[in-house]
Design an enzyme around this catalytic site. Structure first.
Site, PDB file in Angstrom:
ATOM      1  N   LYS A 109       0.811  -0.963   0.256  1.00 14.06           N
ATOM      2  CA  LYS A 109      -0.057  -0.264  -0.058  1.00 14.06           C
ATOM      3  C   LYS A 109       1.122   0.823   0.274  1.00 14.06           C
ATOM      4  O   LYS A 109       2.689   1.404   0.467  1.00 14.06           O
ATOM      5  CB  LYS A 109      -0.520  -0.077   1.632  1.00 14.06           C
ATOM      6  CG  LYS A 109      -2.044   0.625   1.126  1.00 14.06           C
ATOM      7  CD  LYS A 109      -2.636  -0.249   0.303  1.00 14.06           C
ATOM      8  CE  LYS A 109      -4.508  -0.039   0.518  1.00 14.06           C
ATOM      9  NZ  LYS A 109      -5.821  -0.806  -0.037  1.00 14.06           N
TER      10      LYS A 109
HETATM   11  N1  GLU Z   1      -7.248  -0.054  -3.381  1.00 14.70           N
HETATM   12  C1  GLU Z   1      -7.940  -1.151  -3.553  1.00 14.70           C
HETATM   13  C2  GLU Z   1      -7.842  -2.426  -2.253  1.00 14.70           C
HETATM   14  O1  GLU Z   1      -6.966  -1.967  -1.262  1.00 14.70           O
HETATM   15  C3  GLU Z   1      -7.290  -2.052  -4.716  1.00 14.70           C
HETATM   16  C4  GLU Z   1      -6.150  -2.484  -4.869  1.00 14.70           C
HETATM   17  C5  GLU Z   1      -5.510  -2.868  -6.143  1.00 14.70           C
HETATM   18  O2  GLU Z   1      -6.031  -3.213  -6.893  1.00 14.70           O
HETATM   19  O3  GLU Z   1      -4.455  -4.047  -6.419  1.00 14.70           O
HETATM   20  O4  GLU Z   1      -8.424  -3.295  -2.647  1.00 14.70           O
END
Ligand code: GLU
Length: 420
Positions: A109
Protein backbone atom coordinates in the site's frame (compact mmCIF):
# COMPACT_ATOMS: atom_id res chain seq x y z
CA UNK A 1 7.99 -7.46 18.95
CA UNK A 2 8.57 -3.71 18.81
CA UNK A 3 5.83 -2.12 16.71
CA UNK A 4 7.32 1.34 17.09
CA UNK A 5 7.56 2.39 13.43
CA UNK A 6 4.06 1.26 12.53
CA UNK A 7 2.32 1.77 15.85
CA UNK A 8 -1.12 3.21 15.10
CA UNK A 9 -4.74 2.20 15.79
CA UNK A 10 -5.08 0.48 12.39
CA UNK A 11 -1.80 -1.46 12.63
CA UNK A 12 -2.61 -2.60 16.16
CA UNK A 13 -6.01 -3.70 14.87
CA UNK A 14 -4.51 -5.68 11.98
CA UNK A 15 -2.07 -7.36 14.42
CA UNK A 16 -4.88 -8.13 16.86
CA UNK A 17 -6.92 -9.80 14.10
CA UNK A 18 -3.85 -11.74 13.01
CA UNK A 19 -3.03 -12.93 16.54
CA UNK A 20 -6.58 -14.20 17.13
CA UNK A 21 -6.43 -16.23 13.93
CA UNK A 22 -2.84 -17.40 14.59
CA UNK A 23 -3.94 -18.72 18.02
CA UNK A 24 -6.81 -20.58 16.41
CA UNK A 25 -4.54 -22.00 13.67
CA UNK A 26 -1.82 -22.78 16.21
CA UNK A 27 0.83 -20.99 14.17
CA UNK A 28 4.07 -21.33 16.15
CA UNK A 29 5.16 -18.17 17.99
CA UNK A 30 8.42 -18.10 16.01
CA UNK A 31 6.57 -17.77 12.68
CA UNK A 32 4.24 -14.98 13.75
CA UNK A 33 6.44 -11.89 13.58
CA UNK A 34 7.72 -13.02 10.21
CA UNK A 35 4.14 -13.18 8.90
CA UNK A 36 3.06 -9.95 10.50
CA UNK A 37 5.83 -7.43 9.99
CA UNK A 38 6.03 -5.67 6.62
CA UNK A 39 9.17 -6.59 4.71
CA UNK A 40 9.99 -3.07 3.53
CA UNK A 41 8.83 0.47 3.91
CA UNK A 42 9.92 3.66 2.24
CA UNK A 43 9.10 7.15 3.54
CA UNK A 44 9.63 10.02 1.17
CA UNK A 45 9.39 13.78 1.38
CA UNK A 46 7.49 14.99 -1.68
CA UNK A 47 8.18 18.65 -2.51
CA UNK A 48 5.52 20.21 -4.70
CA UNK A 49 5.53 23.59 -6.42
CA UNK A 50 2.15 25.11 -5.57
CA UNK A 51 0.14 27.37 -7.86
CA UNK A 52 0.97 30.42 -5.73
CA UNK A 53 4.68 29.90 -6.30
CA UNK A 54 5.42 28.46 -2.85
CA UNK A 55 6.82 24.98 -2.26
CA UNK A 56 5.04 22.57 0.05
CA UNK A 57 6.49 19.27 1.26
CA UNK A 58 4.12 16.30 1.69
CA UNK A 59 4.98 13.00 3.39
CA UNK A 60 4.57 9.92 1.24
CA UNK A 61 4.95 6.21 1.98
CA UNK A 62 5.07 2.85 0.27
CA UNK A 63 5.02 -0.32 2.37
CA UNK A 64 5.47 -3.87 1.04
CA UNK A 65 4.23 -6.63 3.29
CA UNK A 66 5.70 -9.88 1.95
CA UNK A 67 7.60 -10.95 -1.15
CA UNK A 68 6.99 -14.69 -0.83
CA UNK A 69 4.55 -15.29 -3.70
CA UNK A 70 5.40 -12.68 -6.31
CA UNK A 71 5.44 -8.91 -6.63
CA UNK A 72 3.54 -6.82 -4.13
CA UNK A 73 0.22 -5.20 -4.98
CA UNK A 74 -2.01 -2.54 -3.53
CA UNK A 75 -3.46 0.91 -3.87
CA UNK A 76 -2.24 4.43 -3.27
CA UNK A 77 -4.22 6.63 -0.92
CA UNK A 78 -4.29 10.43 -0.95
CA UNK A 79 -5.86 11.51 2.35
CA UNK A 80 -4.94 13.94 5.14
CA UNK A 81 -4.86 11.17 7.79
CA UNK A 82 -2.39 8.87 5.96
CA UNK A 83 0.42 7.63 8.23
CA UNK A 84 3.02 4.90 7.75
CA UNK A 85 1.21 2.85 10.40
CA UNK A 86 -2.12 3.03 8.60
CA UNK A 87 -0.43 2.13 5.32
CA UNK A 88 1.29 -0.84 7.01
CA UNK A 89 -2.07 -2.15 8.32
CA UNK A 90 -3.53 -1.87 4.83
CA UNK A 91 -0.61 -3.94 3.42
CA UNK A 92 -1.41 -6.80 5.79
CA UNK A 93 -5.03 -6.83 4.71
CA UNK A 94 -3.90 -6.76 1.05
CA UNK A 95 -1.70 -9.83 1.69
CA UNK A 96 -4.49 -11.90 3.23
CA UNK A 97 -6.90 -10.69 0.51
CA UNK A 98 -4.63 -11.66 -2.40
CA UNK A 99 -3.92 -15.05 -0.82
CA UNK A 100 -7.61 -15.69 -0.09
CA UNK A 101 -8.58 -15.23 -3.74
CA UNK A 102 -5.44 -16.98 -5.04
CA UNK A 103 -3.48 -14.12 -6.62
CA UNK A 104 0.34 -14.47 -6.88
CA UNK A 105 1.04 -11.29 -4.93
CA UNK A 106 2.08 -10.03 -1.54
CA UNK A 107 0.26 -7.01 -0.13
CA UNK A 108 1.45 -3.43 -0.49
CA UNK A 109 0.00 0.00 0.00
CA UNK A 110 1.10 3.56 -0.45
CA UNK A 111 -0.12 6.96 0.46
CA UNK A 112 0.53 10.65 0.63
CA UNK A 113 -0.74 12.73 3.55
CA UNK A 114 -2.58 15.44 1.64
CA UNK A 115 -6.10 16.63 0.93
CA UNK A 116 -6.53 16.03 -2.81
CA UNK A 117 -9.72 18.11 -2.83
CA UNK A 118 -7.79 21.16 -1.70
CA UNK A 119 -5.24 20.82 -4.54
CA UNK A 120 -5.63 22.17 -8.05
CA UNK A 121 -5.36 19.71 -10.91
CA UNK A 122 -1.85 20.95 -11.65
CA UNK A 123 -0.77 20.57 -8.02
CA UNK A 124 -2.23 17.06 -7.90
CA UNK A 125 -0.35 16.10 -11.05
CA UNK A 126 2.98 17.50 -9.77
CA UNK A 127 2.49 15.76 -6.41
CA UNK A 128 1.70 12.44 -8.10
CA UNK A 129 4.65 12.65 -10.47
CA UNK A 130 7.16 13.59 -7.78
CA UNK A 131 5.85 10.88 -5.43
CA UNK A 132 6.17 8.35 -8.29
CA UNK A 133 9.71 9.53 -8.99
CA UNK A 134 10.61 8.95 -5.33
CA UNK A 135 9.14 5.41 -5.52
CA UNK A 136 11.05 4.37 -8.66
CA UNK A 137 13.59 2.23 -6.76
CA UNK A 138 10.83 0.04 -5.27
CA UNK A 139 8.03 -0.19 -7.87
CA UNK A 140 7.83 -1.98 -11.22
CA UNK A 141 5.83 -4.71 -12.98
CA UNK A 142 7.92 -7.45 -11.33
CA UNK A 143 8.37 -5.69 -7.99
CA UNK A 144 5.39 -3.73 -6.75
CA UNK A 145 2.33 -2.60 -8.69
CA UNK A 146 0.27 0.33 -7.36
CA UNK A 147 -3.45 0.91 -8.04
CA UNK A 148 -6.17 3.36 -7.00
CA UNK A 149 -7.42 3.65 -3.43
CA UNK A 150 -9.15 6.40 -1.41
CA UNK A 151 -8.55 9.79 -3.07
CA UNK A 152 -6.89 8.51 -6.27
CA UNK A 153 -8.35 7.57 -9.65
CA UNK A 154 -7.59 6.60 -13.27
CA UNK A 155 -6.00 9.97 -14.05
CA UNK A 156 -3.59 9.61 -11.12
CA UNK A 157 -2.69 6.11 -12.37
CA UNK A 158 -2.08 7.53 -15.86
CA UNK A 159 0.40 10.06 -14.41
CA UNK A 160 2.15 7.27 -12.48
CA UNK A 161 2.42 5.16 -15.64
CA UNK A 162 3.73 8.14 -17.62
CA UNK A 163 6.32 9.18 -15.02
CA UNK A 164 7.65 5.63 -14.63
CA UNK A 165 7.67 5.05 -18.41
CA UNK A 166 9.62 8.28 -19.06
CA UNK A 167 12.31 7.09 -16.65
CA UNK A 168 12.52 3.69 -18.34
CA UNK A 169 12.55 5.15 -21.85
CA UNK A 170 9.59 3.08 -23.07
CA UNK A 171 5.92 2.59 -22.17
CA UNK A 172 5.51 0.32 -19.14
CA UNK A 173 1.74 -0.15 -18.68
CA UNK A 174 2.26 -3.07 -16.25
CA UNK A 175 3.71 -0.80 -13.54
CA UNK A 176 0.28 0.26 -12.35
CA UNK A 177 -3.34 -0.97 -12.57
CA UNK A 178 -6.62 0.92 -12.63
CA UNK A 179 -5.32 2.97 -15.59
CA UNK A 180 -7.50 4.37 -18.37
CA UNK A 181 -8.35 1.58 -20.85
CA UNK A 182 -6.59 3.49 -23.64
CA UNK A 183 -3.26 3.22 -21.78
CA UNK A 184 -3.50 -0.52 -21.14
CA UNK A 185 -6.17 -0.49 -18.44
CA UNK A 186 -8.63 -3.36 -18.23
CA UNK A 187 -12.26 -3.15 -19.22
CA UNK A 188 -14.31 -3.57 -16.06
CA UNK A 189 -11.55 -2.49 -13.63
CA UNK A 190 -13.25 0.76 -12.64
CA UNK A 191 -16.48 -1.06 -11.76
CA UNK A 192 -14.84 -4.23 -10.38
CA UNK A 193 -14.84 -3.51 -6.64
CA UNK A 194 -18.42 -2.21 -6.50
CA UNK A 195 -19.76 -4.96 -8.77
CA UNK A 196 -17.93 -7.53 -6.67
CA UNK A 197 -19.55 -6.12 -3.52
CA UNK A 198 -23.00 -6.34 -5.17
CA UNK A 199 -22.32 -9.92 -6.35
CA UNK A 200 -21.36 -11.03 -2.84
CA UNK A 201 -24.37 -9.23 -1.34
CA UNK A 202 -26.59 -11.27 -3.65
CA UNK A 203 -24.78 -14.48 -2.64
CA UNK A 204 -25.17 -13.58 1.05
CA UNK A 205 -28.88 -12.96 0.47
CA UNK A 206 -29.16 -16.44 -1.08
CA UNK A 207 -27.41 -17.88 1.98
CA UNK A 208 -29.76 -15.99 4.31
CA UNK A 209 -32.88 -16.84 2.28
CA UNK A 210 -33.56 -13.14 1.57
CA UNK A 211 -35.13 -11.60 -1.55
CA UNK A 212 -33.37 -8.74 -3.37
CA UNK A 213 -36.64 -7.22 -4.56
CA UNK A 214 -37.67 -4.58 -2.03
CA UNK A 215 -34.67 -5.12 0.27
CA UNK A 216 -33.06 -1.90 1.54
CA UNK A 217 -29.43 -0.79 1.69
CA UNK A 218 -27.47 1.99 3.43
CA UNK A 219 -24.06 2.92 2.05
CA UNK A 220 -21.31 4.80 3.89
CA UNK A 221 -19.01 6.32 1.27
CA UNK A 222 -19.93 7.36 -2.26
CA UNK A 223 -16.58 6.99 -3.98
CA UNK A 224 -15.72 4.45 -6.65
CA UNK A 225 -16.78 1.50 -4.48
CA UNK A 226 -20.00 2.82 -2.88
CA UNK A 227 -21.37 4.45 -6.02
CA UNK A 228 -20.85 1.43 -8.29
CA UNK A 229 -22.16 -0.98 -5.63
CA UNK A 230 -25.28 1.22 -5.35
CA UNK A 231 -26.03 1.05 -9.09
CA UNK A 232 -25.38 -2.71 -9.25
CA UNK A 233 -27.60 -3.41 -6.24
CA UNK A 234 -30.36 -1.15 -7.58
CA UNK A 235 -30.28 -3.27 -10.77
CA UNK A 236 -30.97 -6.33 -8.60
CA UNK A 237 -34.09 -4.60 -7.19
CA UNK A 238 -32.51 -3.43 -3.92
CA UNK A 239 -33.66 0.01 -2.72
CA UNK A 240 -30.84 2.36 -1.67
CA UNK A 241 -32.29 4.34 1.25
CA UNK A 242 -29.25 6.08 2.76
CA UNK A 243 -25.88 7.28 1.45
CA UNK A 244 -23.13 9.34 3.04
CA UNK A 245 -19.75 10.80 2.17
CA UNK A 246 -17.05 12.74 4.04
CA UNK A 247 -19.35 15.76 4.34
CA UNK A 248 -22.55 14.11 5.64
CA UNK A 249 -25.38 11.85 4.55
CA UNK A 250 -28.86 11.65 3.08
CA UNK A 251 -31.80 9.38 3.86
CA UNK A 252 -35.02 8.59 2.01
CA UNK A 253 -36.93 5.48 3.14
CA UNK A 254 -38.67 5.34 -0.26
CA UNK A 255 -35.35 4.97 -2.08
CA UNK A 256 -32.86 7.44 -3.56
CA UNK A 257 -32.92 8.09 -7.31
CA UNK A 258 -29.29 7.34 -8.21
CA UNK A 259 -29.36 9.12 -11.59
CA UNK A 260 -30.54 12.34 -9.97
CA UNK A 261 -28.04 11.88 -7.15
CA UNK A 262 -25.15 11.44 -9.60
CA UNK A 263 -26.11 14.69 -11.34
CA UNK A 264 -26.15 16.42 -7.91
CA UNK A 265 -22.78 14.92 -6.94
CA UNK A 266 -21.16 15.96 -10.25
CA UNK A 267 -22.18 19.57 -9.71
CA UNK A 268 -21.60 19.87 -5.92
CA UNK A 269 -19.00 17.08 -5.30
CA UNK A 270 -21.05 15.76 -2.37
CA UNK A 271 -24.30 13.91 -1.64
CA UNK A 272 -25.10 16.62 0.95
CA UNK A 273 -27.95 18.92 -0.02
CA UNK A 274 -29.62 16.40 -2.34
CA UNK A 275 -33.19 17.72 -2.50
CA UNK A 276 -35.17 14.43 -2.45
CA UNK A 277 -33.90 13.21 0.95
CA UNK A 278 -33.47 14.16 4.60
CA UNK A 279 -30.00 14.96 5.94
CA UNK A 280 -28.42 12.41 8.31
CA UNK A 281 -24.98 12.09 9.87
CA UNK A 282 -22.49 9.33 9.17
CA UNK A 283 -23.10 7.94 12.67
CA UNK A 284 -26.87 7.83 12.07
CA UNK A 285 -26.39 6.14 8.71
CA UNK A 286 -24.59 3.19 10.30
CA UNK A 287 -27.49 2.47 12.66
CA UNK A 288 -30.27 3.17 10.16
CA UNK A 289 -32.70 0.24 9.91
CA UNK A 290 -31.92 -1.53 6.61
CA UNK A 291 -31.29 -5.02 5.24
CA UNK A 292 -27.79 -4.37 3.91
CA UNK A 293 -25.22 -2.04 5.43
CA UNK A 294 -22.20 -1.21 3.27
CA UNK A 295 -19.30 0.58 4.94
CA UNK A 296 -17.37 1.74 1.86
CA UNK A 297 -15.24 4.53 3.33
CA UNK A 298 -12.42 4.29 5.88
CA UNK A 299 -11.22 1.97 8.66
CA UNK A 300 -12.68 1.55 12.15
CA UNK A 301 -16.24 2.77 11.56
CA UNK A 302 -18.14 -0.11 13.19
CA UNK A 303 -16.84 -0.08 16.75
CA UNK A 304 -17.81 -1.13 20.27
CA UNK A 305 -19.80 2.14 20.42
CA UNK A 306 -22.26 1.26 17.66
CA UNK A 307 -22.03 -2.50 16.95
CA UNK A 308 -24.87 -3.34 19.36
CA UNK A 309 -27.07 -0.69 17.72
CA UNK A 310 -26.79 -1.83 14.10
CA UNK A 311 -30.16 -2.64 12.57
CA UNK A 312 -29.15 -4.55 9.45
CA UNK A 313 -29.01 -8.21 8.42
CA UNK A 314 -25.96 -8.13 6.16
CA UNK A 315 -22.77 -6.08 6.56
CA UNK A 316 -20.89 -5.95 3.26
CA UNK A 317 -17.46 -4.44 3.89
CA UNK A 318 -16.53 -2.43 0.79
CA UNK A 319 -13.88 -0.57 2.82
CA UNK A 320 -10.71 -2.09 4.24
CA UNK A 321 -10.80 -2.63 8.01
CA UNK A 322 -14.17 -0.93 8.70
CA UNK A 323 -14.97 -3.16 11.72
CA UNK A 324 -12.81 -3.27 14.86
CA UNK A 325 -12.09 -6.51 16.74
CA UNK A 326 -14.13 -5.12 19.69
CA UNK A 327 -17.11 -4.69 17.35
CA UNK A 328 -16.50 -8.22 16.01
CA UNK A 329 -16.84 -9.55 19.55
CA UNK A 330 -20.24 -7.85 19.84
CA UNK A 331 -21.30 -9.09 16.40
CA UNK A 332 -20.37 -12.64 17.46
CA UNK A 333 -23.28 -12.35 19.91
CA UNK A 334 -25.59 -11.24 17.08
CA UNK A 335 -25.81 -14.26 14.75
CA UNK A 336 -28.75 -12.64 12.93
CA UNK A 337 -26.19 -10.38 11.19
CA UNK A 338 -24.15 -11.92 8.35
CA UNK A 339 -20.78 -10.25 7.72
CA UNK A 340 -19.06 -10.36 4.33
CA UNK A 341 -15.55 -9.50 5.54
CA UNK A 342 -13.46 -6.83 3.77
CA UNK A 343 -10.76 -9.11 2.38
CA UNK A 344 -13.46 -11.09 0.58
CA UNK A 345 -16.06 -8.38 -0.02
CA UNK A 346 -13.84 -5.78 -1.74
CA UNK A 347 -11.47 -8.25 -3.43
CA UNK A 348 -13.08 -7.65 -6.85
CA UNK A 349 -10.83 -4.60 -7.25
CA UNK A 350 -7.53 -6.36 -6.87
CA UNK A 351 -8.78 -9.39 -8.80
CA UNK A 352 -9.41 -7.28 -11.90
CA UNK A 353 -6.15 -5.42 -11.20
CA UNK A 354 -4.47 -8.81 -11.50
CA UNK A 355 -6.28 -9.39 -14.81
CA UNK A 356 -5.11 -5.95 -15.97
CA UNK A 357 -1.50 -6.77 -15.09
CA UNK A 358 -1.69 -10.13 -16.89
CA UNK A 359 -3.16 -8.44 -19.99
CA UNK A 360 -0.42 -5.77 -19.90
CA UNK A 361 2.37 -8.36 -19.60
CA UNK A 362 0.96 -10.27 -22.58
CA UNK A 363 -0.17 -7.20 -24.56
CA UNK A 364 -3.32 -9.22 -25.18
CA UNK A 365 -6.60 -7.69 -24.07
CA UNK A 366 -9.87 -9.32 -23.06
CA UNK A 367 -13.50 -8.31 -23.60
CA UNK A 368 -15.47 -6.93 -20.67
CA UNK A 369 -17.55 -10.13 -20.69
CA UNK A 370 -14.44 -12.27 -20.24
CA UNK A 371 -13.18 -10.05 -17.43
CA UNK A 372 -16.48 -10.11 -15.54
CA UNK A 373 -16.93 -13.83 -16.05
CA UNK A 374 -13.49 -14.60 -14.63
CA UNK A 375 -14.08 -12.12 -11.78
CA UNK A 376 -17.34 -13.73 -10.68
CA UNK A 377 -15.78 -17.19 -10.89
CA UNK A 378 -12.97 -16.23 -8.50
CA UNK A 379 -15.39 -14.47 -6.15
CA UNK A 380 -17.73 -17.45 -6.11
CA UNK A 381 -14.89 -19.82 -5.29
CA UNK A 382 -13.59 -17.60 -2.46
CA UNK A 383 -17.11 -17.07 -1.11
CA UNK A 384 -17.88 -20.80 -1.01
CA UNK A 385 -14.51 -21.70 0.54
CA UNK A 386 -15.02 -19.07 3.23
CA UNK A 387 -18.63 -20.03 3.92
CA UNK A 388 -17.80 -23.74 4.08
CA UNK A 389 -14.90 -23.21 6.48
CA UNK A 390 -16.98 -20.90 8.65
CA UNK A 391 -19.72 -23.54 8.90
CA UNK A 392 -17.38 -26.50 9.34
CA UNK A 393 -15.37 -24.90 12.17
CA UNK A 394 -18.21 -22.78 13.54
CA UNK A 395 -16.19 -19.58 13.16
CA UNK A 396 -17.16 -16.15 11.81
CA UNK A 397 -16.86 -15.35 8.11
CA UNK A 398 -14.01 -12.93 8.93
CA UNK A 399 -12.15 -15.58 10.89
CA UNK A 400 -12.63 -18.07 8.06
CA UNK A 401 -11.47 -15.65 5.36
CA UNK A 402 -8.43 -14.54 7.36
CA UNK A 403 -7.43 -18.12 8.18
CA UNK A 404 -7.58 -19.14 4.53
CA UNK A 405 -5.44 -16.15 3.49
CA UNK A 406 -2.95 -16.40 6.35
CA UNK A 407 -2.59 -20.16 5.91
CA UNK A 408 -1.57 -19.79 2.25
CA UNK A 409 1.11 -17.22 3.07
CA UNK A 410 2.33 -19.27 6.05
CA UNK A 411 2.51 -22.47 3.94
CA UNK A 412 4.34 -20.65 1.15
CA UNK A 413 6.92 -19.28 3.61
CA UNK A 414 7.38 -22.76 5.07
CA UNK A 415 7.94 -24.25 1.59
CA UNK A 416 10.46 -21.60 0.62
CA UNK A 417 12.26 -21.98 3.94
CA UNK A 418 14.36 -19.44 5.78
CA UNK A 419 17.53 -18.16 4.09
CA UNK A 420 20.36 -18.64 5.00
N1 GLU B 1 -7.03 -0.30 -3.27
C1 GLU B 1 -7.75 -1.47 -3.62
C2 GLU B 1 -7.79 -2.45 -2.45
O1 GLU B 1 -7.58 -2.11 -1.34
C3 GLU B 1 -7.25 -2.10 -4.90
C4 GLU B 1 -5.83 -2.60 -4.87
C5 GLU B 1 -5.35 -3.09 -6.22
O2 GLU B 1 -6.13 -3.16 -7.16
O3 GLU B 1 -4.15 -3.38 -6.32
O4 GLU B 1 -8.07 -3.60 -2.58
Amino acid sequence: MNLHLYDSPSFRMACQQFDLVADFMEIPEAARDRLKMPKRSLSVAVPVRMDDGSTQVFMGYRVQHHLTLGPTKGGIRFHPDVTVGEVAALTMWMSWKCALVGLPYGGAKGGVACDPRALSNGELERLTRRYTQELIPVIGPQMDIPAPDVGTNEQVMAWIMDTYSLQMGHAVPGVVTGKPVLLGGSLGRREATGRGVAYLVSRAMDTMGMQAQGATAAIQGYGNVGSVAAVSMAKQGIKIIAISDAFGGIHNPNGIDLNKLDAHVSSTRSVVGFPDAEPITNEQLLITPCDILIPAALERQITEANAAKLQCRIIAEGANGPTTPEADAILAQRPEIFVIPDILCNSGGVIVSYFEWVQDLQSFFWSEGEVMDKLYRLLEQAYMQTLNLSRKKNISMRFAALSLGIKRVHDAKTLRGLYP
